[in-house]
Scaffold this motif. Structure first.
Motif, PDB file in Angstrom:
ATOM      1  N   ILE A   1      12.553 -26.286   9.718  1.00 35.47           N
ATOM      2  CA  ILE A   1      11.978 -24.952   9.619  1.00 35.47           C
ATOM      3  C   ILE A   1      10.859 -24.861  10.647  1.00 35.47           C
ATOM      4  CG2 ILE A   1      10.768 -23.279   8.180  1.00 35.47           C
ATOM      5  CD1 ILE A   1      12.025 -24.647   5.748  1.00 35.47           C
ATOM      6  N   VAL A   2      10.920 -23.834  11.483  1.00 36.56           N
ATOM      7  CA  VAL A   2       9.891 -23.597  12.488  1.00 36.56           C
ATOM      8  C   VAL A   2       9.160 -22.333  12.094  1.00 36.56           C
ATOM      9  CG1 VAL A   2       9.425 -23.152  14.923  1.00 36.56           C
ATOM     10  CG2 VAL A   2      11.335 -24.640  14.277  1.00 36.56           C
ATOM     11  N   SER A   3       7.843 -22.417  12.045  1.00 37.56           N
ATOM     12  CA  SER A   3       7.015 -21.269  11.682  1.00 37.56           C
ATOM     13  C   SER A   3       6.179 -20.860  12.888  1.00 37.56           C
ATOM     14  CB  SER A   3       6.111 -21.663  10.505  1.00 37.56           C
ATOM     15  OG  SER A   3       5.327 -20.575  10.106  1.00 37.56           O
ATOM     16  N   ILE A   4       6.304 -19.601  13.299  1.00 36.75           N
ATOM     17  CA  ILE A   4       5.591 -19.094  14.463  1.00 36.75           C
ATOM     18  C   ILE A   4       4.667 -17.971  14.016  1.00 36.75           C
ATOM     19  CG2 ILE A   4       5.809 -17.943  16.698  1.00 36.75           C
ATOM     20  CD1 ILE A   4       8.688 -19.157  16.796  1.00 36.75           C
ATOM     21  N   HIS A   5       3.381 -18.122  14.309  1.00 38.51           N
ATOM     22  CA  HIS A   5       2.409 -17.069  14.024  1.00 38.51           C
ATOM     23  C   HIS A   5       2.037 -16.411  15.345  1.00 38.51           C
ATOM     24  CE1 HIS A   5       2.111 -19.488  10.421  1.00 38.51           C
ATOM     25  NE2 HIS A   5       1.517 -18.475   9.831  1.00 38.51           N
TER      26      HIS A   5
ATOM     27  N   LEU B   1      13.619 -16.346  18.930  1.00 40.65           N
ATOM     28  CA  LEU B   1      14.355 -17.005  17.852  1.00 40.65           C
ATOM     29  C   LEU B   1      15.496 -17.863  18.401  1.00 40.65           C
ATOM     30  CD1 LEU B   1      14.518 -14.030  15.317  1.00 40.65           C
ATOM     31  CD2 LEU B   1      13.092 -16.076  15.134  1.00 40.65           C
ATOM     32  N   ARG B   2      16.241 -17.327  19.362  1.00 36.25           N
ATOM     33  CA  ARG B   2      17.356 -18.083  19.948  1.00 36.25           C
ATOM     34  C   ARG B   2      16.859 -19.308  20.708  1.00 36.25           C
ATOM     35  NH1 ARG B   2      19.233 -12.894  21.251  1.00 36.25           N
ATOM     36  NH2 ARG B   2      18.439 -13.139  23.370  1.00 36.25           N
ATOM     37  N   LYS B   3      15.832 -19.120  21.533  1.00 27.09           N
ATOM     38  CA  LYS B   3      15.361 -20.226  22.371  1.00 27.09           C
ATOM     39  C   LYS B   3      14.696 -21.329  21.544  1.00 27.09           C
ATOM     40  CE  LYS B   3      15.236 -17.913  26.735  1.00 27.09           C
ATOM     41  NZ  LYS B   3      14.869 -18.231  28.080  1.00 27.09           N
ATOM     42  N   VAL B   4      13.970 -20.951  20.506  1.00 27.94           N
ATOM     43  CA  VAL B   4      13.352 -21.964  19.642  1.00 27.94           C
ATOM     44  C   VAL B   4      14.446 -22.739  18.913  1.00 27.94           C
ATOM     45  CG1 VAL B   4      11.932 -22.312  17.581  1.00 27.94           C
ATOM     46  CG2 VAL B   4      11.131 -20.813  19.401  1.00 27.94           C
TER      47      VAL B   4
ATOM     48  N   ASP C   1      17.508 -23.241  19.918  1.00 28.59           N
ATOM     49  CA  ASP C   1      18.131 -24.126  20.911  1.00 28.59           C
ATOM     50  C   ASP C   1      17.260 -25.344  21.212  1.00 28.59           C
ATOM     51  OD1 ASP C   1      20.244 -22.329  21.044  1.00 28.59           O
ATOM     52  OD2 ASP C   1      19.586 -21.428  22.948  1.00 28.59           O
ATOM     53  N   ALA C   2      15.954 -25.128  21.348  1.00 26.35           N
ATOM     54  CA  ALA C   2      15.038 -26.232  21.666  1.00 26.35           C
ATOM     55  C   ALA C   2      14.989 -27.257  20.541  1.00 26.35           C
ATOM     56  CB  ALA C   2      13.637 -25.683  21.949  1.00 26.35           C
ATOM     57  N   VAL C   3      14.957 -26.785  19.301  1.00 25.79           N
ATOM     58  CA  VAL C   3      14.923 -27.708  18.163  1.00 25.79           C
ATOM     59  C   VAL C   3      16.242 -28.478  18.089  1.00 25.79           C
ATOM     60  CG1 VAL C   3      14.813 -27.873  15.643  1.00 25.79           C
ATOM     61  CG2 VAL C   3      13.226 -26.376  16.865  1.00 25.79           C
ATOM     62  N   ALA C   4      17.353 -27.771  18.247  1.00 25.27           N
ATOM     63  CA  ALA C   4      18.661 -28.428  18.192  1.00 25.27           C
ATOM     64  C   ALA C   4      18.770 -29.510  19.262  1.00 25.27           C
ATOM     65  CB  ALA C   4      19.768 -27.390  18.361  1.00 25.27           C
ATOM     66  N   GLU C   5      18.331 -29.186  20.468  1.00 28.97           N
ATOM     67  CA  GLU C   5      18.419 -30.140  21.571  1.00 28.97           C
ATOM     68  C   GLU C   5      17.473 -31.324  21.387  1.00 28.97           C
ATOM     69  OE1 GLU C   5      17.387 -30.280  26.310  1.00 28.97           O
ATOM     70  OE2 GLU C   5      18.167 -28.414  25.488  1.00 28.97           O
ATOM     71  N   SER C   6      16.255 -31.053  20.908  1.00 27.56           N
ATOM     72  CA  SER C   6      15.251 -32.121  20.846  1.00 27.56           C
ATOM     73  C   SER C   6      15.441 -33.087  19.689  1.00 27.56           C
ATOM     74  CB  SER C   6      13.841 -31.530  20.820  1.00 27.56           C
ATOM     75  OG  SER C   6      13.666 -30.746  19.662  1.00 27.56           O
ATOM     76  N   ILE C   7      15.940 -32.613  18.557  1.00 29.31           N
ATOM     77  CA  ILE C   7      16.091 -33.525  17.416  1.00 29.31           C
ATOM     78  C   ILE C   7      17.531 -33.665  16.947  1.00 29.31           C
ATOM     79  CG2 ILE C   7      13.724 -33.148  16.626  1.00 29.31           C
ATOM     80  CD1 ILE C   7      14.869 -31.436  14.338  1.00 29.31           C
ATOM     81  N   GLY C   8      18.449 -33.007  17.640  1.00 28.35           N
ATOM     82  CA  GLY C   8      19.857 -33.142  17.290  1.00 28.35           C
ATOM     83  C   GLY C   8      20.256 -32.422  16.020  1.00 28.35           C
ATOM     84  N   ALA C   9      19.512 -31.411  15.638  1.00 25.40           N
ATOM     85  CA  ALA C   9      19.824 -30.660  14.419  1.00 25.40           C
ATOM     86  C   ALA C   9      20.956 -29.671  14.672  1.00 25.40           C
ATOM     87  CB  ALA C   9      18.593 -29.909  13.935  1.00 25.40           C
ATOM     88  N   ASP C  10      21.705 -29.387  13.635  1.00 24.31           N
ATOM     89  CA  ASP C  10      22.759 -28.386  13.687  1.00 24.31           C
ATOM     90  C   ASP C  10      22.099 -27.008  13.775  1.00 24.31           C
ATOM     91  OD1 ASP C  10      24.808 -26.572  13.221  1.00 24.31           O
ATOM     92  OD2 ASP C  10      25.450 -27.493  11.333  1.00 24.31           O
TER      93      ASP C  10
ATOM     94  N   ALA D   1      23.045 -24.165  13.060  1.00 25.75           N
ATOM     95  CA  ALA D   1      23.318 -23.343  11.873  1.00 25.75           C
ATOM     96  C   ALA D   1      22.377 -23.657  10.714  1.00 25.75           C
ATOM     97  CB  ALA D   1      24.770 -23.522  11.435  1.00 25.75           C
ATOM     98  N   LYS D   2      21.714 -24.805  10.776  1.00 24.72           N
ATOM     99  CA  LYS D   2      20.805 -25.195   9.695  1.00 24.72           C
ATOM    100  C   LYS D   2      19.325 -25.010  10.046  1.00 24.72           C
ATOM    101  CE  LYS D   2      23.981 -28.439   7.620  1.00 24.72           C
ATOM    102  NZ  LYS D   2      24.248 -27.797   6.362  1.00 24.72           N
ATOM    103  N   ILE D   3      19.050 -24.611  11.282  1.00 27.71           N
ATOM    104  CA  ILE D   3      17.660 -24.433  11.720  1.00 27.71           C
ATOM    105  C   ILE D   3      17.157 -23.073  11.288  1.00 27.71           C
ATOM    106  CG2 ILE D   3      16.133 -24.264  13.733  1.00 27.71           C
ATOM    107  CD1 ILE D   3      18.156 -26.174  15.157  1.00 27.71           C
ATOM    108  N   ARG D   4      15.991 -23.062  10.661  1.00 28.40           N
ATOM    109  CA  ARG D   4      15.362 -21.812  10.224  1.00 28.40           C
ATOM    110  C   ARG D   4      14.139 -21.564  11.087  1.00 28.40           C
ATOM    111  NH1 ARG D   4      19.715 -22.328   8.176  1.00 28.40           N
ATOM    112  NH2 ARG D   4      20.180 -22.212   5.963  1.00 28.40           N
ATOM    113  N   VAL D   5      14.008 -20.345  11.614  1.00 28.67           N
ATOM    114  CA  VAL D   5      12.850 -19.971  12.423  1.00 28.67           C
ATOM    115  C   VAL D   5      12.227 -18.735  11.784  1.00 28.67           C
ATOM    116  CG1 VAL D   5      11.990 -19.332  14.710  1.00 28.67           C
ATOM    117  CG2 VAL D   5      13.968 -20.863  14.513  1.00 28.67           C
ATOM    118  N   LEU D   6      10.947 -18.826  11.478  1.00 28.13           N
ATOM    119  CA  LEU D   6      10.224 -17.724  10.836  1.00 28.13           C
ATOM    120  C   LEU D   6       9.154 -17.206  11.778  1.00 28.13           C
ATOM    121  CD1 LEU D   6       9.587 -19.613   7.491  1.00 28.13           C
ATOM    122  CD2 LEU D   6      11.478 -18.072   7.978  1.00 28.13           C
ATOM    123  N   ILE D   7       9.105 -15.890  11.946  1.00 28.91           N
ATOM    124  CA  ILE D   7       8.045 -15.270  12.740  1.00 28.91           C
ATOM    125  C   ILE D   7       7.103 -14.560  11.775  1.00 28.91           C
ATOM    126  CG2 ILE D   7       7.464 -13.498  14.430  1.00 28.91           C
ATOM    127  CD1 ILE D   7      10.127 -14.041  15.801  1.00 28.91           C
TER     128      ILE D   7
END
Length: 90
Positions: free
Chosen positions: A28-32, A46-49, A51-60, A62-68
């Motif tokens: 889960i990524v939280s952006i203020h 939302l898309r770029k974050v 992608d960055a999380v998926a690439e950096s930690i190998g997460a799927d 579809a399972k990454i949550r990004v909150l603004i």
């Protein structure tokens, strides 16, 4: 100037037990950031974050949550002075 800050990449607590059994947790990524960004810019963020999380930690992705979290200028301060007051010169 509109400020955006990545606050934290966290793991969803509900999935901790499954993760301990060898399954990956849901990031889960939280952006203020201050209000005022265009919807298209937020969609791109939302898309770029994701992608960055998926690439950096190998997460799927579809399972990454990004909150603004958009914060009103009267509720965001630097040095004890809100952005609203800074822009109004008060």
């Amino acid at each position: 100037m509109i400020a955006a800050r990545l606050i934290l990449v966290a793991e969803h607590a509900r999935h901790r037990e499954r993760a301990e059994k060898g399954k990956k947790r849901m990031p889960i990524v939280s952006i203020h950031m201050r209000k005022g960004r265009k919807p298209e810019a937020k969609k791109m963020l939302l898309r770029k974050v994701t992608d960055a999380v998926a690439e950096s930690i190998g997460a799927d992705p579809a399972k990454i949550r990004v909150l603004i979290h958009e914060v009103d200028d009267s509720h965001w301060s630097v040095g004890g002075i809100s952005y609203e007051d800074q822009e109004n010169g008060t």
